[in-house]
Motif scaffolding. Structure first.
Motif, mmCIF file in Angstrom:
data_model
loop_
_atom_site.group_PDB
_atom_site.id
_atom_site.type_symbol
_atom_site.label_atom_id
_atom_site.label_comp_id
_atom_site.label_asym_id
_atom_site.label_seq_id
_atom_site.Cartn_x
_atom_site.Cartn_y
_atom_site.Cartn_z
ATOM 1 N N PHE A 1 0.835 -1.199 0.000
ATOM 2 C CA PHE A 1 0.000 0.000 0.000
ATOM 3 C C PHE A 1 0.872 1.253 0.000
ATOM 4 O O PHE A 1 1.546 1.558 0.965
ATOM 5 C CB PHE A 1 -0.930 0.008 1.221
ATOM 6 C CG PHE A 1 -1.596 1.340 1.441
ATOM 7 C CD1 PHE A 1 -2.374 1.899 0.438
ATOM 8 C CD2 PHE A 1 -1.434 2.040 2.625
ATOM 9 C CE1 PHE A 1 -2.981 3.144 0.612
ATOM 10 C CE2 PHE A 1 -2.039 3.282 2.818
ATOM 11 C CZ PHE A 1 -2.809 3.833 1.805
ATOM 12 N N ASN A 2 0.835 1.951 -1.121
ATOM 13 C CA ASN A 2 1.553 3.221 -1.213
ATOM 14 C C ASN A 2 0.528 4.326 -1.462
ATOM 15 O O ASN A 2 -0.044 4.426 -2.558
ATOM 16 C CB ASN A 2 2.606 3.170 -2.324
ATOM 17 C CG ASN A 2 3.647 4.260 -2.145
ATOM 18 O OD1 ASN A 2 3.380 5.272 -1.502
ATOM 19 N ND2 ASN A 2 4.822 4.066 -2.713
ATOM 20 N N ASP A 3 0.301 5.147 -0.455
ATOM 21 C CA ASP A 3 -0.808 6.105 -0.434
ATOM 22 C C ASP A 3 -0.971 6.899 -1.733
ATOM 23 O O ASP A 3 -2.060 6.966 -2.293
ATOM 24 C CB ASP A 3 -0.637 7.123 0.706
ATOM 25 C CG ASP A 3 -0.191 6.489 2.008
ATOM 26 O OD1 ASP A 3 0.803 5.725 1.991
ATOM 27 O OD2 ASP A 3 -0.814 6.755 3.044
ATOM 28 N N GLU A 4 0.147 7.510 -2.175
ATOM 29 C CA GLU A 4 0.054 8.441 -3.292
ATOM 30 C C GLU A 4 -0.338 7.729 -4.585
ATOM 31 O O GLU A 4 -1.173 8.196 -5.355
ATOM 32 C CB GLU A 4 1.392 9.162 -3.502
ATOM 33 C CG GLU A 4 1.789 10.073 -2.359
ATOM 34 C CD GLU A 4 2.289 9.332 -1.128
ATOM 35 O OE1 GLU A 4 1.645 9.477 -0.073
ATOM 36 O OE2 GLU A 4 3.282 8.593 -1.210
ATOM 37 N N LEU B 1 -5.954 6.419 2.956
ATOM 38 C CA LEU B 1 -6.192 6.547 1.516
ATOM 39 C C LEU B 1 -7.411 7.416 1.184
ATOM 40 O O LEU B 1 -7.328 8.313 0.340
ATOM 41 C CB LEU B 1 -6.373 5.149 0.922
ATOM 42 C CG LEU B 1 -6.708 5.071 -0.561
ATOM 43 C CD1 LEU B 1 -5.594 5.691 -1.389
ATOM 44 C CD2 LEU B 1 -6.941 3.616 -0.985
ATOM 45 N N ARG C 1 -7.135 11.169 1.362
ATOM 46 C CA ARG C 1 -6.277 11.693 0.302
ATOM 47 C C ARG C 1 -7.062 11.776 -1.013
ATOM 48 O O ARG C 1 -6.972 12.756 -1.742
ATOM 49 C CB ARG C 1 -5.049 10.804 0.137
ATOM 50 C CG ARG C 1 -4.086 11.394 -0.852
ATOM 51 C CD ARG C 1 -2.652 11.020 -0.644
ATOM 52 N NE ARG C 1 -1.854 11.787 -1.585
ATOM 53 C CZ ARG C 1 -0.817 12.512 -1.251
ATOM 54 N NH1 ARG C 1 -0.413 12.561 -0.012
ATOM 55 N NH2 ARG C 1 -0.157 13.188 -2.165
ATOM 56 N N LYS D 1 5.301 10.105 -10.665
ATOM 57 C CA LYS D 1 6.597 10.261 -10.020
ATOM 58 C C LYS D 1 6.481 9.897 -8.547
ATOM 59 O O LYS D 1 5.854 10.591 -7.765
ATOM 60 C CB LYS D 1 7.098 11.700 -10.156
ATOM 61 C CG LYS D 1 8.522 11.849 -9.668
ATOM 62 C CD LYS D 1 8.886 13.301 -9.446
ATOM 63 C CE LYS D 1 10.014 13.451 -8.443
ATOM 64 N NZ LYS D 1 9.656 13.238 -7.049
ATOM 65 N N LEU D 2 7.089 8.782 -8.204
ATOM 66 C CA LEU D 2 6.980 8.282 -6.832
ATOM 67 C C LEU D 2 8.050 8.902 -5.953
ATOM 68 O O LEU D 2 9.230 8.868 -6.275
ATOM 69 C CB LEU D 2 7.191 6.771 -6.835
ATOM 70 C CG LEU D 2 5.983 5.876 -6.599
ATOM 71 C CD1 LEU D 2 6.444 4.485 -6.267
ATOM 72 C CD2 LEU D 2 5.068 6.420 -5.524
ATOM 73 N N SER D 3 7.628 9.440 -4.826
ATOM 74 C CA SER D 3 8.643 10.005 -3.935
ATOM 75 C C SER D 3 8.708 9.228 -2.625
ATOM 76 O O SER D 3 9.302 9.669 -1.665
ATOM 77 C CB SER D 3 8.335 11.477 -3.669
ATOM 78 O OG SER D 3 6.961 11.681 -3.566
ATOM 79 N N LYS D 4 8.053 8.052 -2.631
ATOM 80 C CA LYS D 4 8.028 7.266 -1.400
ATOM 81 C C LYS D 4 7.984 5.789 -1.765
ATOM 82 O O LYS D 4 7.299 5.414 -2.702
ATOM 83 C CB LYS D 4 6.763 7.636 -0.621
ATOM 84 C CG LYS D 4 6.687 7.053 0.765
ATOM 85 C CD LYS D 4 5.390 7.467 1.449
ATOM 86 C CE LYS D 4 4.333 6.416 1.265
ATOM 87 N NZ LYS D 4 2.978 6.898 1.474
ATOM 88 N N ILE D 5 8.724 4.983 -1.043
ATOM 89 C CA ILE D 5 8.660 3.541 -1.291
ATOM 90 C C ILE D 5 8.428 2.790 0.019
ATOM 91 O O ILE D 5 8.801 3.260 1.083
ATOM 92 C CB ILE D 5 9.946 2.982 -1.964
ATOM 93 C CG1 ILE D 5 11.187 3.377 -1.154
ATOM 94 C CG2 ILE D 5 10.064 3.434 -3.397
ATOM 95 C CD1 ILE D 5 12.423 2.597 -1.515
ATOM 96 N N ILE D 6 7.778 1.633 -0.097
ATOM 97 C CA ILE D 6 7.600 0.769 1.063
ATOM 98 C C ILE D 6 8.754 -0.235 1.004
ATOM 99 O O ILE D 6 8.818 -1.062 0.109
ATOM 100 C CB ILE D 6 6.249 0.012 1.021
ATOM 101 C CG1 ILE D 6 5.096 0.937 0.602
ATOM 102 C CG2 ILE D 6 5.977 -0.689 2.350
ATOM 103 C CD1 ILE D 6 4.865 2.133 1.476
ATOM 104 N N LYS D 7 9.684 -0.125 1.946
ATOM 105 C CA LYS D 7 10.865 -0.981 1.890
ATOM 106 C C LYS D 7 10.557 -2.381 2.387
ATOM 107 O O LYS D 7 11.098 -3.359 1.903
ATOM 108 C CB LYS D 7 12.003 -0.376 2.740
ATOM 109 C CG LYS D 7 12.512 0.926 2.145
ATOM 110 C CD LYS D 7 13.555 1.573 3.021
ATOM 111 C CE LYS D 7 14.882 0.863 2.936
ATOM 112 N NZ LYS D 7 15.937 1.638 3.628
ATOM 113 N N ILE E 1 8.030 -0.453 6.879
ATOM 114 C CA ILE E 1 9.187 0.439 6.893
ATOM 115 C C ILE E 1 9.145 1.225 5.583
ATOM 116 O O ILE E 1 9.145 0.636 4.500
ATOM 117 C CB ILE E 1 10.497 -0.362 7.033
ATOM 118 C CG1 ILE E 1 10.436 -1.199 8.322
ATOM 119 C CG2 ILE E 1 11.704 0.580 7.053
ATOM 120 C CD1 ILE E 1 11.534 -2.239 8.437
ATOM 121 N N GLU F 1 10.296 4.605 3.105
ATOM 122 C CA GLU F 1 11.298 5.635 2.836
ATOM 123 C C GLU F 1 10.684 6.722 1.966
ATOM 124 O O GLU F 1 10.047 6.417 0.961
ATOM 125 C CB GLU F 1 12.503 5.034 2.119
ATOM 126 C CG GLU F 1 13.612 6.047 1.875
ATOM 127 C CD GLU F 1 14.773 5.419 1.108
ATOM 128 O OE1 GLU F 1 15.625 4.781 1.749
ATOM 129 O OE2 GLU F 1 14.778 5.547 -0.125
#
Ligand SMILES: Cc1cc2nc3c(=O)[nH]c(=O)nc-3n(C[C@H](O)[C@H](O)[C@H](O)COP(=O)(O)OP(=O)(O)OC[C@H]3O[C@@H](n4cnc5c(N)ncnc54)[C@H](O)[C@@H]3O)c2cc1C
Ligand SMILES: Nc1ncnc2c1ncn2[C@@H]1O[C@H](COP(=O)(O)O)[C@@H](O)[C@H]1O
Lengths: 397, 263
Positions: A146-149, A178, A181, A261-267, B169, B171
């Motif tokens: 789940f990546n909000d943006e 979500l 947003r 353009k993704l500025s956030k990642i779920i590691k 986690i 980033e």
């Protein structure tokens, strides 16, 4: 007073004072002439007094909004089919029961949207079998976590095309991140954490009812001039519909993730054992308070919960003592829960704890102090030592 | 770099009671407090500032009536560098969309944005929508329910966010909007110096004009949601209470659990 504001109709006001008590902000008083007077500095235009006034003597004026939309362009009910790390969530199915009801009342179709990394067609079929007429799915490897943006962008695009009049999702960790947003992106209203939904067939307005002020009041909220009307709904409030083999449409919705353009990642997603953490979805919660005595004694609570197939909750005192981690905390600064059965063991029932659990259907309390406030709200109260009662009980189960 | 912390003044909801006869709220003597979750946001802002140093500033911002200045005083006492009060009759009646828009415009006016912090939710509304709303207006990434900031380096940050199944986690690049939960820290108490500063503190006040707000996006007019009805929740009463020996009590409890079909 400008275009927008609140007005006391003096001819109708009897000075009865009901509004004074209704105001959550202490902004109304009865003046020397025996008429309600609203302190504009304090008033937040929440509207509580308008509804409370028995004489229709308070009126709220809204300026004409220039952001009118054509409501007739929007039709149908859309639900969010939440998927966590590849698993279809229970709340996704719960949305289908209430969604179905509203769609049937309006005589429109019920659709759902799934977003995820893989196997969405399989989940789509499950959604159909639980009552969806149409399931849209947006599948891409980059959508596994789940990546909000990214999710909000995809949903925004889908909503633009499908144009539902109502869009609902669970008030889960994902839903509560979500949907706000999405609502802000498409500039419509969102009502959080509803416990009841209905629709006014004449106007198409969704009647969204939710607790506020720590459960001290209930409010019904409308989104009359915007579409879609968006709401999140508390997990476990709506039933999971019966599953039957059914036909429906499954449609892939194309969304090119590479253009965003993704500025956030779920590691990494760290998954903890389910019966331990997910308080929202639990039917039964066994909750530990300071009365348990020590971190070691907590094992008794875990064992008891395990026997009942229950999740483990805790009071803040137990969390602050470091006996258990924060996700277990129930209450004002923790999680709000409403299971079928809440078993409070050694919890005094401070108001900050109560506001997080008092909507549970059945409350069982075990506490050695007969005066403990938890007994004021317990359906069944047991005055005694939990370290004796629970082991005895477990022998019987 | 500026760290903005959004704080809200709320009635202490644990003191609000419902008058069953009149069907109204009893608010007499109910104090106003800083929303508890927001104190964690302030603390985290101060911690980040201490860690990265330089000319980082922690700016508390609140939208509300003039008396919301007291909430700013409380966090100035904790150590916030500045306090902004977004206050204008035109903002009244704002729902979460209009609130997040107004805060966005105010923060934008201040500029040099690194991190925007908010609480997980406000205890009066309980929505948790304002944080993601602000992120959306800016087009910034958001990390909700943050329980730990792992590191901040080279215009990037790593944080842990709570999920329903554990935690992620994550980033993210800066600027970013974070909403925080209680687990993240232990808010400090005001220092003596802080208290002195708070005493003399007067906030910078922004009106709708000051932040160049679109009048269709603020206050009642900019709020898509409308409260139609407010009523009292079904009353919860104490039920049966049992006293006796553990053996006896466990027998009764067992019976109840059987009745409820959970054993
Ligand atoms: C801003 C704020 C936010 C807060 N948020 C929360 C929150 O989210 N959640 C929360 O829970 N609290 C919260 N609190 C704290 C709350 O006020 C209480 O302090 C807390 O709930 C007390 O926890 P407890 O009941 O476990 O402990 P205690 O109040 O110490 O109660 C322990 C109970 O166990 C009983 N007991 C002792 N021994 C035994 C035994 N052997 N068998 C049976 N019973 C026994 C005692 O009689 C007592 O009633 C908050 C407080 C503040 C100020
Ligand atoms: N009027 C406001 N002024 C400043 N911050 C706010 C305001 N309303 C909400 N917030 C922030 O947004 C968070 C979530 O609030 P809510 O969406 O109302 O539950 C709060 O914890 C605050 O950090």
């Amino acid at each position: 007073m400008g275009l927008t504001g609140i007005l006391v109709i003096e001819e109708q006001c009897t000075g009865c004072g009901v509004c004074v008590g209704a105001c959550p902000f202490d902004a109304i008083k009865i003046n020397d002439e025996g008429i309600a007077e609203i302190d504009e500095e304090k008033c937040t235009l929440c509207g509580a007094c308008v509804d409370a006034c028995p004489f229709d003597a308070i009126e709220m004026k809204r300026g004409e909004s220039s952001v009118e939309i054509d409501k007739d362009d929007y039709s149908g009910v859309l639900t969010f089919g939440e998927i966590n790390e590849g698993e279809l969530s229970k709340v996704a199915l719960e949305m289908l029961s209430v969604g179905r009801e509203i769609a049937d009342k309006r005589g429109v179709k019920l659709s759902s949207v799934l977003i995820g990394g893989k196997e969405l067609e399989k989940h789509a079929k499950t959604m159909i079998n639980h009552g969806a007429d149409i399931v849209y799915y947006i599948e891409d490897e980059s959508l596994f976590h789940f990546n909000d943006e990214l999710y909000a962008e995809a949903l925004g695009k889908l909503i633009e095309e499908v144009k539902p009049e109502v869009f609902i999702g669970g008030a889960s960790a994902v839903g509560r991140a979500l949907l706000p947003r999405v609502a802000a992106t498409i500039k419509t209203g969102l009502t959080a954490d509803c416990t009841e939904l209905d629709i006014d067939n004449e106007t198409g307005n969704l009647l969204q009812t939710r607790p506020a002020f720590g459960g001290n009041i209930m409010a019904t909220i409308l989104t009359p001039n915007h579409r879609p009307q968006i709401a999140t709904i508390r997990p476990r409030v709506m039933p999971v519909p019966q599953e039957t083999e059914k036909n429906g449409e499954i449609k892939k919705f194309d969304f090119d993730t590479t253009t965003f353009k993704l500025s956030k990642i779920i590691k990494e997603a760290v998954i903890l054992s389910e019966e331990e953490v997910n308080l929202h979805e639990a039917e039964v919660i066994v909750s530990a308070g300071r009365g348990v005595g020590s971190k070691e004694n907590l094992k008794l609570i875990y064992d008891f919960a395990k026997k009942l197939g229950a999740a483990v909750g805790a009071s803040r005192a137990v969390v602050d003592a470091g006996w258990i981690s924060y996700p277990h905390q129930v209450g004002q600064t923790g999680t709000t829960v409403a299971p079928k059965v809440y078993i409070a063991c050694g919890i005094s029932g401070a108001i900050q704890h109560q506001v997080g659990m008092r909507s549970s259907d059945i409350i069982i309390a075990i506490n050695s102090d007969p005066e403990a406030p938890i007994f004021d709200i317990a359906t069944y109260g047991f005055v005694g030592d939990l370290n004796k009662i629970i082991p005895e009980l477990m022998k019987k189960i | 770099m500026n760290i903005f912390v959004c704080i809200k003044q709320v009635p202490n909801t644990t003191e609000v009671k419902w008058d069953l006869e009149k069907g109204t709220l009893i608010r007499e003597g109910v104090e106003s407090i800083v929303n508890p979750f927001d104190l964690y946001a302030v603390e985290e802002g101060l911690k980040i500032k201490e860690k990265i140093g330089g000319d980082t500033k922690v700016i508390a911002i609140t939208m509300g009536p003039p008396q919301a200045k007291e909430a700013l005083r409380d966090v100035i006492a904790m150590g916030a560098d500045e306090g902004i009060l977004v206050s204008d009759r035109a903002f009244a009646g704002a729902d979460t969309l209009a609130t997040s828009y107004s805060l966005y415009k105010a923060i934008e006016k201040m500029g040099d944005i690194g991190i925007i912090l908010a609480g997980k939710q406000a205890i009066d509304g309980d929505t948790g929508q304002v944080g993601p709303g602000i992120a959306s207006w800016f087009g910034y990434p958001q990390i909700t329910y943050v329980k730990k900031i792992v590191e901040i380096k080279d215009n990037k940050m790593v944080a842990e966010r709570l999920t329903d199944y554990g935690y992620d986690i994550v980033e993210s690049e800066l600027p970013v909007v974070l909403t925080v939960v209680k687990e993240i820290n232990e808010p400090r108490l005001p220092s003596l110096r802080g208290k002195m500063k708070a005493k003399k503190f007067e906030p910078t006040v922004f009106t709708a004009n000051d932040i160049n707000a679109d009048e269709n996006r603020i206050g009642l007019q900019g709020s898509p949601t409308q409260v139609k009805k407010v009523f009292s929740p079904p009353k919860k009463e104490g039920g049966e209470k049992f006293e006796g020996e553990a053996e006896e009590l466990s027998e009764i409890l067992f019976g109840k659990l059987k009745e409820l079909k959970i054993v």
